[in-house]
Design an enzyme around this catalytic site. Structure first.
Site, short mmCIF file in Angstrom:
data_model
loop_
_atom_site.label_atom_id
_atom_site.label_comp_id
_atom_site.label_asym_id
_atom_site.label_seq_id
_atom_site.Cartn_x
_atom_site.Cartn_y
_atom_site.Cartn_z
N LYS A 69 0.81 -1.30 -0.01
CA LYS A 69 -0.01 0.01 0.16
C LYS A 69 0.68 1.35 0.24
CE LYS A 69 -3.73 1.82 2.85
NZ LYS A 69 -4.57 1.43 4.01
N SER A 146 -9.32 1.24 3.08
CA SER A 146 -8.53 2.09 2.15
C SER A 146 -7.49 1.42 1.45
CB SER A 146 -7.98 3.16 3.07
OG SER A 146 -7.04 2.52 4.19
N SER A 170 -9.64 -1.41 7.18
CA SER A 170 -9.04 -1.05 6.03
C SER A 170 -8.11 -2.33 5.37
CB SER A 170 -7.99 0.08 5.95
OG SER A 170 -8.75 1.22 5.99
#
Length: 586
Positions: A69, A146, A170
């Site tokens: 990420k 996310s 997330s």
């Protein structure tokens, strides 16, 4: 995404050895026209050290690829945090996050950075600037966030596993949306050094994979724990009230898990708990929060726990990013901008209460899960929202999801989500949760039950398929006979035909709904109420069942319960039944 301004932030040059002998290879890459489901923002390679010579064992993750990420620092790269204004106002990282470094040192090759929701402040998976990565399991639905790119990259088989972060769902949410495995470790179990902070009281480094053996191996390396013997769970607690929050029929979502546990360990290890009632009893400071917030009296215990988590998250986000938000004045998507604004307006006066709630929840839930107990609950309350769902519907979905997500967040417990088949051709997911610090035990348990859960789910699918092939036509024929009898006002015969249809297919809500309507005509109100309840167990979105059950309950004298069905019913939809009373027809 797809705009020429989004180019890889690198040039094609081999830099050589980085920290701990990790090769760093940068590749120039234009991010337009790529066939990676929109998961990657940047490609590069972090190469593992050379394998040890025989007879030494190979590195544990040798031959595997992963991606990270865009919240993790990598030496020489700007950490984008999901927003181009953030990237343009920050310098390249001077070191690589330990969580990334330890994975590369274990033999895996990192191939790039992945898209994320802006500032890690969403669980939906969209991004105003870079677009929405395509959910491989359900292309017409959002991928979840996310850590959106992290989930999509694994679901699309672009990498063997990926790293993400989980503050308030997330990792768990996008894993559930994309039909893969997602692991949120115990809070504090994996270092978050070199990870852009969101809210430190909840921030964790997690991982995604399709293969439970890979997830377990990666998890063990992230945790850096000494080897211990595998322990068998002594108790599985089914959070019944949490499954009732789900709009997915319980038998579909948790049935395969329960049958697998019974097959592997026996019925005696299964117990049930009302988690909301437990939290209400054991977290007394929720009452103090209830007095402080507007509308708090209307919230249940889990919603209050979620509210406490969200306010504390806002406060810590403000402490972390207020200066940048007020000076850089970044261009944010509307939902992120609204949350950032709410964070900036958050004061510290509730923080002492929130910390007490967190402490009480941590003690109570970890005590509940002592002695090798696993809590079973839905990861999310419904299937993923469709693309372009209206903002208010997304916010309502987010709140219901947070009622489930907050349990691990406020207790610090570890949680793993796993796919359990599909509903309406969209992935479903169930979570296993263990007490804080029991991460290895949780991953071992997942590996032990996963294959059986998938086999049980496949057996149900095959059974339904066989039923569909052999009995569906006959069941539909019986239903049509019932409809014809109903139109002729032969309600007893209609009940008989609908009963035949139910015997051939007991999982069709329409058959129960139709039989309930015939029972109402005969003034068989208990039978009608029972049929409507069964229809709602199969399809919780059935408005007809709610309204017909409301009618039955009204005639049974249960006026308060009946109101849930009648309050939305137009007066014009009423007619006299066979016994001379007025019924509601939908």
């Amino acid at each position: 995404m797809g705009n020429d301004k989004f180019l890889a932030r690198s040039v094609g040059v081999l830099l050589g050895l980085g920290l701990a002998g990790i090769f760093i290879l940068r590749r120039a890459l234009r991010l337009t026209g790529r066939k990676d489901n929109g998961a990657f923002i940047e490609y590069f390679e972090l190469l593992p050290p050379p394998p040890p010579p025989p007879p030494s064992a190979p590195l544990p993750l040798s031959g595997l690829t992963f991606a990270i990420k865009d919240i993790f620092d990598v030496e020489g790269y700007v950490t984008g945090f999901g927003n181009p204004d953030w990237a343009s106002t920050h310098e390249p990282a001077t070191y690589t996050a330990p969580a990334v470094k330890v994975i590369v040192e274990a033999g895996a090759t990192c191939i790039g950075k992945l898209h994320m929701d802006e500032l890690a402040y969403s669980i939906i998976g969209d991004n105003k600037h870079y677009g929405t990565p395509v959910n491989p399991a359900a292309p017409n639905r959002v991928p979840g966030g996310s850590s959106s790119g992290s989930a999509v990259a694994v679901a699309a088989d672009l990498v063997d596993f990926s790293l993400g972060t989980d503050t308030a769902g997330s990792v768990r949410v996008p894993a559930a949306f994309c039909g893969i495995l997602g692991f949120r470790p115990s809070h504090g179990a994996v270092p978050v050094v070199g990870v852009t902070p969101m809210a430190q009281s909840f921030d964790t480094v997690g991982c995604f994979a399709k293969d439970p053996a890979i997830l377990r191996q990666v998890g063990h390396i992230l945790l850096q724990l000494p080897y211990v013997d595998v322990r068998q769970p002594r108790r599985f607690l089914i959070a019944d009230d949490c499954f009732k929050l789900s709009l997915i029929p319980n038998e579909q979502s948790v049935g395969a898990v329960v049958r697998s546990i019974q097959k592997l360990l026996g019925r005696q290890v299964l117990q049930h708990v009302n988690l909301g009632d437990f939290v209400a009893r054991t977290v007394p400071s929720l009452k103090d929060l209830q007095k402080e917030i507007n509308g708090g009296s209307d919230l249940g215990a889990l919603s209050l726990l979620r509210t406490a988590m969200q306010i504390l998250q806002r406060w810590e986000f403000k402490l972390n990013h207020e200066e940048w938000l007020t000076t850089a004045k970044p261009d944010l998507g509307s939902a992120t901008a609204a949350r950032a604004k709410a964070a900036l307006e958050t004061s510290s006066h509730l923080v002492p209460i929130l910390q007490r709630i967190k402490d009480e929840a941590r003690y109570a839930i970890n005590d509940l899960l002592k002695n090798d107990t696993i809590l079973v609950l839905p990861t999310i309350p419904d299937i993923p929202p469709k693309l372009n769902t209206k903002a208010d519907s997304l916010e309502e979905f987010r709140s219901r999801t947070m009622d489930l997500i907050c349990i691990a967040g406020m207790s610090g417990c570890c949680q793993v989500t796993m796919p359990v088949g599909e509903h309406d051709n969209v992935p479903m997911a169930v979570s296993l949760l263990a007490k804080q610090g029991s991460d290895r035990f949780l991953l071992d348990t997942l590996l032990a039950v996963y294959a059986t859960v998938q086999a049980e789910d496949k057996a149900v699918v095959d059974q339904h398929s066989n039923l569909s092939n052999s009995n569906a036509d006959a069941a539909e024929s019986a239903k049509e006979k019932g409809n014809a009898a109903f139109k002729q006002k032969d309600f007893k015969k209609a009940v008989s035909h609908y009963s035949d249809a139910i015997r051939m297919d007991a999982n069709n809500a329409t058959y129960y709904n139709n039989r309930a309507m015939a029972h109402l005509q005969l003034c068989n109100f208990p039978e009608a109420e029972s049929d409507c309840t069964q229809a709602l167990n199969l399809d919780k979105k059935s408005v007809k069942a709610y309204l017909r059950r409301g009618t039955a309950r009204e005639f049974l004298g249960f006026y308060k319960e009946a109101d849930e069905g009648h309050k939305r019913l137009p007066p014009a939809l009423a007619f006299p039944c066979a016994c001379g009373r007025v019924l509601s027809l939908v």
